[in-house]
Design a protein around this motif. Structure first.
Motif, PDB file in Angstrom:
ATOM      1  N   PRO A  79       0.835  -1.204   0.000  1.00  0.00           N
ATOM      2  CA  PRO A  79       0.000   0.000   0.000  1.00  0.00           C
ATOM      3  C   PRO A  79       0.865   1.247   0.000  1.00  0.00           C
ATOM      4  CG  PRO A  79      -0.657  -1.512   1.746  1.00  0.00           C
ATOM      5  CD  PRO A  79       0.601  -2.050   1.142  1.00  0.00           C
ATOM      6  N   GLN A  80       0.437   2.225  -0.715  1.00  0.00           N
ATOM      7  CA  GLN A  80       1.101   3.529  -0.821  1.00  0.00           C
ATOM      8  C   GLN A  80       2.515   3.439  -1.383  1.00  0.00           C
ATOM      9  OE1 GLN A  80       0.842   5.372   3.012  1.00  0.00           O
ATOM     10  NE2 GLN A  80      -1.378   5.337   3.026  1.00  0.00           N
ATOM     11  N   SER A  81       2.808   2.401  -2.171  1.00  0.00           N
ATOM     12  CA  SER A  81       4.140   2.299  -2.764  1.00  0.00           C
ATOM     13  C   SER A  81       4.183   2.850  -4.181  1.00  0.00           C
ATOM     14  CB  SER A  81       4.615   0.839  -2.764  1.00  0.00           C
ATOM     15  OG  SER A  81       3.815   0.069  -3.628  1.00  0.00           O
ATOM     16  N   ARG A  82       3.030   3.177  -4.700  1.00  0.00           N
ATOM     17  CA  ARG A  82       2.991   3.747  -6.053  1.00  0.00           C
ATOM     18  C   ARG A  82       2.966   5.267  -5.979  1.00  0.00           C
ATOM     19  NH1 ARG A  82       0.023  -0.222 -10.061  1.00  0.00           N
ATOM     20  NH2 ARG A  82       0.528  -2.138  -8.985  1.00  0.00           N
ATOM     21  N   HIS A  83       3.553   5.876  -6.963  1.00  0.00           N
ATOM     22  CA  HIS A  83       3.609   7.330  -7.010  1.00  0.00           C
ATOM     23  C   HIS A  83       2.222   7.892  -7.300  1.00  0.00           C
ATOM     24  CE1 HIS A  83       4.443  11.253  -9.004  1.00  0.00           C
ATOM     25  NE2 HIS A  83       5.185  11.366  -7.928  1.00  0.00           N
ATOM     26  N   ASP A  84       1.800   8.815  -6.452  1.00  0.00           N
ATOM     27  CA  ASP A  84       0.515   9.485  -6.636  1.00  0.00           C
ATOM     28  C   ASP A  84       0.777  10.986  -6.683  1.00  0.00           C
ATOM     29  OD1 ASP A  84      -2.063  10.395  -6.698  1.00  0.00           O
ATOM     30  OD2 ASP A  84      -2.604   9.678  -4.688  1.00  0.00           O
ATOM     31  N   THR A  89       4.624  15.616  -2.472  1.00  0.00           N
ATOM     32  CA  THR A  89       5.010  16.998  -2.165  1.00  0.00           C
ATOM     33  C   THR A  89       5.906  17.586  -3.261  1.00  0.00           C
ATOM     34  OG1 THR A  89       6.844  16.192  -0.818  1.00  0.00           O
ATOM     35  CG2 THR A  89       4.806  16.735   0.337  1.00  0.00           C
ATOM     36  N   GLY A  90       6.753  16.756  -3.863  1.00  0.00           N
ATOM     37  CA  GLY A  90       7.606  17.226  -4.955  1.00  0.00           C
ATOM     38  C   GLY A  90       6.792  17.673  -6.157  1.00  0.00           C
ATOM     39  N   CYS A  91       5.772  16.883  -6.511  1.00  0.00           N
ATOM     40  CA  CYS A  91       4.906  17.248  -7.634  1.00  0.00           C
ATOM     41  C   CYS A  91       4.129  18.528  -7.336  1.00  0.00           C
ATOM     42  CB  CYS A  91       3.925  16.119  -7.942  1.00  0.00           C
ATOM     43  SG  CYS A  91       4.664  14.707  -8.773  1.00  0.00           S
ATOM     44  N   GLU A  96       3.255  24.363  -8.250  1.00  0.00           N
ATOM     45  CA  GLU A  96       3.176  25.710  -7.667  1.00  0.00           C
ATOM     46  C   GLU A  96       4.269  26.625  -8.210  1.00  0.00           C
ATOM     47  OE1 GLU A  96       3.378  25.065  -3.456  1.00  0.00           O
ATOM     48  OE2 GLU A  96       1.394  24.118  -3.393  1.00  0.00           O
ATOM     49  N   THR A  97       5.456  26.065  -8.468  1.00  0.00           N
ATOM     50  CA  THR A  97       6.580  26.857  -8.958  1.00  0.00           C
ATOM     51  C   THR A  97       6.399  27.238 -10.423  1.00  0.00           C
ATOM     52  OG1 THR A  97       8.033  25.721  -7.416  1.00  0.00           O
ATOM     53  CG2 THR A  97       9.089  26.903  -9.193  1.00  0.00           C
ATOM     54  N   GLY A  98       5.847  26.342 -11.219  1.00  0.00           N
ATOM     55  CA  GLY A  98       5.630  26.608 -12.638  1.00  0.00           C
ATOM     56  C   GLY A  98       6.798  26.118 -13.476  1.00  0.00           C
ATOM     57  N   SER A  99       6.497  25.757 -14.717  1.00  0.00           N
ATOM     58  CA  SER A  99       7.514  25.157 -15.586  1.00  0.00           C
ATOM     59  C   SER A  99       8.618  26.132 -15.973  1.00  0.00           C
ATOM     60  CB  SER A  99       6.862  24.572 -16.838  1.00  0.00           C
ATOM     61  OG  SER A  99       6.173  25.572 -17.552  1.00  0.00           O
ATOM     62  N   VAL A 100       8.292  27.413 -16.119  1.00  0.00           N
ATOM     63  CA  VAL A 100       9.313  28.395 -16.501  1.00  0.00           C
ATOM     64  C   VAL A 100      10.334  28.534 -15.375  1.00  0.00           C
ATOM     65  CG1 VAL A 100       9.711  30.836 -17.061  1.00  0.00           C
ATOM     66  CG2 VAL A 100       7.748  29.633 -18.035  1.00  0.00           C
ATOM     67  N   GLU A 101       9.845  28.682 -14.146  1.00  0.00           N
ATOM     68  CA  GLU A 101      10.760  28.831 -13.013  1.00  0.00           C
ATOM     69  C   GLU A 101      11.519  27.535 -12.737  1.00  0.00           C
ATOM     70  OE1 GLU A 101      12.913  30.608 -10.095  1.00  0.00           O
ATOM     71  OE2 GLU A 101      11.647  31.583 -11.580  1.00  0.00           O
ATOM     72  N   MET A 102      10.899  26.385 -12.976  1.00  0.00           N
ATOM     73  CA  MET A 102      11.571  25.103 -12.759  1.00  0.00           C
ATOM     74  C   MET A 102      12.762  24.950 -13.707  1.00  0.00           C
ATOM     75  SD  MET A 102      10.308  23.431 -10.228  1.00  0.00           S
ATOM     76  CE  MET A 102      11.050  21.824 -10.440  1.00  0.00           C
ATOM     77  N   ALA A 103      12.684  25.546 -14.901  1.00  0.00           N
ATOM     78  CA  ALA A 103      13.776  25.465 -15.885  1.00  0.00           C
ATOM     79  C   ALA A 103      14.937  26.387 -15.522  1.00  0.00           C
ATOM     80  CB  ALA A 103      13.260  25.813 -17.266  1.00  0.00           C
ATOM     81  N   ASN A 104      14.725  27.326 -14.613  1.00  0.00           N
ATOM     82  CA  ASN A 104      15.764  28.263 -14.185  1.00  0.00           C
ATOM     83  C   ASN A 104      16.798  27.516 -13.340  1.00  0.00           C
ATOM     84  OD1 ASN A 104      17.321  30.268 -13.076  1.00  0.00           O
ATOM     85  ND2 ASN A 104      15.589  31.514 -12.364  1.00  0.00           N
ATOM     86  N   PRO A 105      18.072  27.507 -13.725  1.00  0.00           N
ATOM     87  CA  PRO A 105      19.110  26.795 -12.965  1.00  0.00           C
ATOM     88  C   PRO A 105      19.269  27.287 -11.532  1.00  0.00           C
ATOM     89  CG  PRO A 105      19.964  27.522 -15.089  1.00  0.00           C
ATOM     90  CD  PRO A 105      18.603  28.111 -14.942  1.00  0.00           C
ATOM     91  N   ALA A 106      18.900  28.541 -11.269  1.00  0.00           N
ATOM     92  CA  ALA A 106      19.044  29.098  -9.920  1.00  0.00           C
ATOM     93  C   ALA A 106      17.836  28.770  -9.030  1.00  0.00           C
ATOM     94  CB  ALA A 106      19.205  30.611 -10.008  1.00  0.00           C
ATOM     95  N   ASN A 107      16.875  28.068  -9.562  1.00  0.00           N
ATOM     96  CA  ASN A 107      15.666  27.718  -8.813  1.00  0.00           C
ATOM     97  C   ASN A 107      16.023  26.713  -7.706  1.00  0.00           C
ATOM     98  OD1 ASN A 107      13.048  27.201  -8.000  1.00  0.00           O
ATOM     99  ND2 ASN A 107      12.710  25.709  -9.619  1.00  0.00           N
ATOM    100  N   VAL A 109      13.905  24.933  -5.932  1.00  0.00           N
ATOM    101  CA  VAL A 109      12.910  23.860  -5.840  1.00  0.00           C
ATOM    102  C   VAL A 109      13.369  22.676  -6.690  1.00  0.00           C
ATOM    103  CG1 VAL A 109      10.506  23.210  -6.279  1.00  0.00           C
ATOM    104  CG2 VAL A 109      11.030  25.496  -5.434  1.00  0.00           C
ATOM    105  N   LEU A 110      13.421  21.488  -6.086  1.00  0.00           N
ATOM    106  CA  LEU A 110      13.882  20.314  -6.808  1.00  0.00           C
ATOM    107  C   LEU A 110      12.756  19.627  -7.578  1.00  0.00           C
ATOM    108  CD1 LEU A 110      16.205  18.769  -4.113  1.00  0.00           C
ATOM    109  CD2 LEU A 110      16.850  20.078  -6.122  1.00  0.00           C
ATOM    110  N   GLY A 111      11.548  19.724  -7.091  1.00  0.00           N
ATOM    111  CA  GLY A 111      10.435  19.058  -7.761  1.00  0.00           C
ATOM    112  C   GLY A 111      10.420  17.573  -7.466  1.00  0.00           C
ATOM    113  N   CYS A 112       9.668  16.863  -8.246  1.00  0.00           N
ATOM    114  CA  CYS A 112       9.522  15.422  -8.044  1.00  0.00           C
ATOM    115  C   CYS A 112      10.694  14.687  -8.686  1.00  0.00           C
ATOM    116  CB  CYS A 112       8.215  14.934  -8.658  1.00  0.00           C
ATOM    117  SG  CYS A 112       7.921  13.180  -8.406  1.00  0.00           S
ATOM    118  N   PRO A 113      11.279  13.745  -7.932  1.00  0.00           N
ATOM    119  CA  PRO A 113      12.399  12.992  -8.503  1.00  0.00           C
ATOM    120  C   PRO A 113      11.863  12.033  -9.491  1.00  0.00           C
ATOM    121  CG  PRO A 113      12.056  12.398  -6.193  1.00  0.00           C
ATOM    122  CD  PRO A 113      11.055  13.426  -6.562  1.00  0.00           C
TER     123      PRO A 113
END
Length: 113
Positions: A79-84, A89-91, A96-107, A109-113
């Motif tokens: 149970p709860q071993s699949r990604h949801d 929290t990473g997703c 919340e950060t947005g794709s443009v800011e996520m592409a910024n190298p200085a960002n 926020v790591l996001g979802c692994p």
């Protein structure tokens, strides 16, 4: 799981080179491995672990493997071993950060692994 997989040492030994067969029970107790790897028998259900004797297999089954075999055989999913993404929290941070800011190298926020 902590008893059997005392640390990731056990899994790294097993998964580092699956061609190097080891007795799971002997490894668990740090007993000497059999010199002849051809005597090792594979668990017929999960086909992941090996044992040098019926005694090792039975002892390991009763103490540990009975609880894990069905998961290693992929017959059941924990149970709860699949990604949801709804609960990840990473997703959520990534959205919340947005794709443009996520592409910024200085960002930061790591996001979802």
């Amino acid at each position: 799981l902590i008893h059997f997989y005392k640390s990731l040492r056990y899994l790294s030994v097993i998964s580092a080179n699956m061609s190097d067969k080891v007795c799971a029970n002997c490894l668990n107790y740090e007993w000497q491995q059999p010199a002849d790897k051809n005597i090792l028998k594979r668990c017929s259900k999960c086909k992941f672990l090996h044992y040098c004797s019926e005694e090792c297999q039975v002892e390991h089954w009763v103490k540990v493997h009975k609880q894990h075999c069905k998961y290693l055989a992929q017959q059941r999913v924990m149970p709860q071993s699949r990604h949801d993404p709804a609960n990840c929290t990473g997703c959520k941070e990534q959205v919340e950060t947005g794709s443009v800011e996520m592409a910024n190298p200085a960002n930061p926020v790591l996001g979802c692994p």
